[in-house]
Scaffold this motif. Structure first.
Motif, mmCIF file in Angstrom:
data_model
loop_
_atom_site.group_PDB
_atom_site.id
_atom_site.type_symbol
_atom_site.label_atom_id
_atom_site.label_comp_id
_atom_site.label_asym_id
_atom_site.label_seq_id
_atom_site.Cartn_x
_atom_site.Cartn_y
_atom_site.Cartn_z
ATOM 1 N N UNK A 15 0.837 -1.204 0.000
ATOM 2 C CA UNK A 15 0.000 0.000 0.000
ATOM 3 C C UNK A 15 0.872 1.255 0.000
ATOM 4 N N UNK A 16 1.941 1.256 0.789
ATOM 5 C CA UNK A 16 2.841 2.414 0.801
ATOM 6 C C UNK A 16 3.473 2.643 -0.573
ATOM 7 N N UNK A 17 3.851 1.556 -1.257
ATOM 8 C CA UNK A 17 4.405 1.709 -2.610
ATOM 9 C C UNK A 17 3.346 2.244 -3.569
ATOM 10 N N UNK A 18 2.119 1.792 -3.434
ATOM 11 C CA UNK A 18 1.027 2.306 -4.262
ATOM 12 C C UNK A 18 0.849 3.809 -4.030
ATOM 13 N N UNK A 19 0.853 4.217 -2.770
ATOM 14 C CA UNK A 19 0.712 5.645 -2.449
ATOM 15 C C UNK A 19 1.847 6.443 -3.074
ATOM 16 N N UNK A 20 3.058 5.915 -2.972
ATOM 17 C CA UNK A 20 4.223 6.604 -3.539
ATOM 18 C C UNK A 20 4.093 6.762 -5.050
ATOM 19 N N UNK A 21 3.615 5.726 -5.718
ATOM 20 C CA UNK A 21 3.471 5.778 -7.176
ATOM 21 C C UNK A 21 2.280 6.629 -7.616
ATOM 22 N N UNK A 22 1.254 6.708 -6.799
ATOM 23 C CA UNK A 22 0.040 7.432 -7.172
ATOM 24 C C UNK A 22 0.162 8.935 -6.939
ATOM 25 N N UNK A 23 0.710 9.324 -5.815
ATOM 26 C CA UNK A 23 0.840 10.743 -5.475
ATOM 27 C C UNK A 23 2.310 11.158 -5.578
ATOM 28 N N UNK A 24 2.774 11.330 -6.799
ATOM 29 C CA UNK A 24 4.186 11.596 -7.066
ATOM 30 C C UNK A 24 4.654 12.954 -6.542
ATOM 31 N N UNK A 25 3.740 13.882 -6.303
ATOM 32 C CA UNK A 25 4.121 15.211 -5.811
ATOM 33 C C UNK A 25 4.625 15.182 -4.366
ATOM 34 N N UNK A 26 4.370 14.085 -3.654
ATOM 35 C CA UNK A 26 4.805 13.954 -2.267
ATOM 36 C C UNK A 26 5.393 12.553 -2.057
ATOM 37 N N UNK A 27 6.585 12.296 -2.630
ATOM 38 C CA UNK A 27 7.140 10.936 -2.591
ATOM 39 C C UNK A 27 7.534 10.492 -1.184
ATOM 40 N N UNK A 28 7.360 9.204 -0.938
ATOM 41 C CA UNK A 28 7.812 8.635 0.336
ATOM 42 C C UNK A 28 8.985 7.686 0.133
ATOM 43 N N UNK A 29 9.220 7.271 -1.106
ATOM 44 C CA UNK A 29 10.407 6.494 -1.456
ATOM 45 C C UNK A 29 11.407 7.436 -2.109
ATOM 46 N N UNK A 96 13.912 13.482 5.647
ATOM 47 C CA UNK A 96 12.589 13.526 6.265
ATOM 48 C C UNK A 96 12.015 12.119 6.366
ATOM 49 N N UNK A 97 10.940 12.002 7.144
ATOM 50 C CA UNK A 97 10.264 10.707 7.267
ATOM 51 C C UNK A 97 9.914 10.193 5.885
ATOM 52 N N UNK A 98 10.039 8.896 5.705
ATOM 53 C CA UNK A 98 9.715 8.309 4.420
ATOM 54 C C UNK A 98 9.183 6.901 4.557
ATOM 55 N N UNK A 99 9.366 6.147 3.515
ATOM 56 C CA UNK A 99 8.851 4.789 3.387
ATOM 57 C C UNK A 99 9.231 3.916 4.583
ATOM 58 N N UNK A 100 10.505 3.909 4.946
ATOM 59 C CA UNK A 100 10.962 3.022 6.023
ATOM 60 C C UNK A 100 10.341 3.419 7.352
ATOM 61 N N UNK A 101 10.322 4.701 7.633
ATOM 62 C CA UNK A 101 9.753 5.143 8.900
ATOM 63 C C UNK A 101 8.257 4.829 8.974
ATOM 64 N N UNK A 102 7.564 4.981 7.871
ATOM 65 C CA UNK A 102 6.146 4.620 7.856
ATOM 66 C C UNK A 102 5.963 3.121 8.084
ATOM 67 N N UNK A 103 6.867 2.339 7.518
ATOM 68 C CA UNK A 103 6.797 0.885 7.694
ATOM 69 C C UNK A 103 7.267 0.462 9.082
ATOM 70 N N UNK A 104 7.990 1.335 9.757
ATOM 71 C CA UNK A 104 8.637 0.973 11.020
ATOM 72 C C UNK A 104 7.817 1.320 12.246
#
Length: 166
Positions: A15-29, A96-104
């Motif tokens: 789901x986090x990867x989907x969010x990253x790919x869908x909302x490119x203006x605010x990347x988390x990866x 800044x906070x990103x994919x790993x922190x959200x997963x962690x």
């Protein structure tokens, strides 16, 4: 035979990867391929290792002191690995906070458990502790997470009087 269903935690990574790919203006990866692969590695590592040891942490919370130490010992090799991977990084994916922190998010629970149990100390894991502090001090995290005191009260209520003296 059918395939084994994805764990709910692994589904969260998808789901986090989907969010990253869908909302490119605010990347988390991260955008750099190496950094992106590194973020995916650490997210998967945390997902596989820390969620797998969660039952031991829960056991540690309700056990006597010697049993607590034995149960929590299971977390230490994984924390040491994470410690080495976080050297010289503010957050795993950048500044800044990103994919790993959200997963962690399990790390947040481990540090709250540490406050209740006093076993995962800053002296033993200074880099992970600093990372957690940056995580917990982040404005976005503060806005979304309940206050630390509520986490601690939750643990004490959930696991009973055995934590009340901590």
């Amino acid at each position: 035979m059918g395939e084994e269903p994805l764990s709910s935690h692994l589904q969260s990574l998808v789901i986090l990867e989907y969010i990253d790919e869908t909302w490119k203006h605010n990347p988390i990866l991260p955008t750099d391929p190496y950094e992106k692969a590194l973020a995916r590695f650490w997210a998967r590592f945390i997902d596989e290792k820390f969620w797998a040891i969660w039952p031991a942490v829960k056991k540690a919370i309700v056990s006597r002191e010697r049993e607590r130490e034995e149960a929590i010992e299971e977390t230490r090799p994984h924390l040491k690995t994470l410690e080495s991977g976080l050297k010289e990084r503010k957050f795993v994916g950048g500044e800044s906070l990103g994919f790993v922190e959200l997963a962690a998010n399990v790390i947040v629970w481990l540090f709250v458990a540490q406050e209740v149990l006093g076993l995962l100390t800053e002296e033993k894991f200074p880099t992970v502790h600093e990372w957690y502090q940056r995580f917990a001090d982040d404005a976005v995290f503060k806005e979304c997470a309940p206050p630390r005191e509520l986490f601690i009260a939750y643990y004490k209520a959930l696991f009973g009087a055995s934590t009340a003296s901590k």
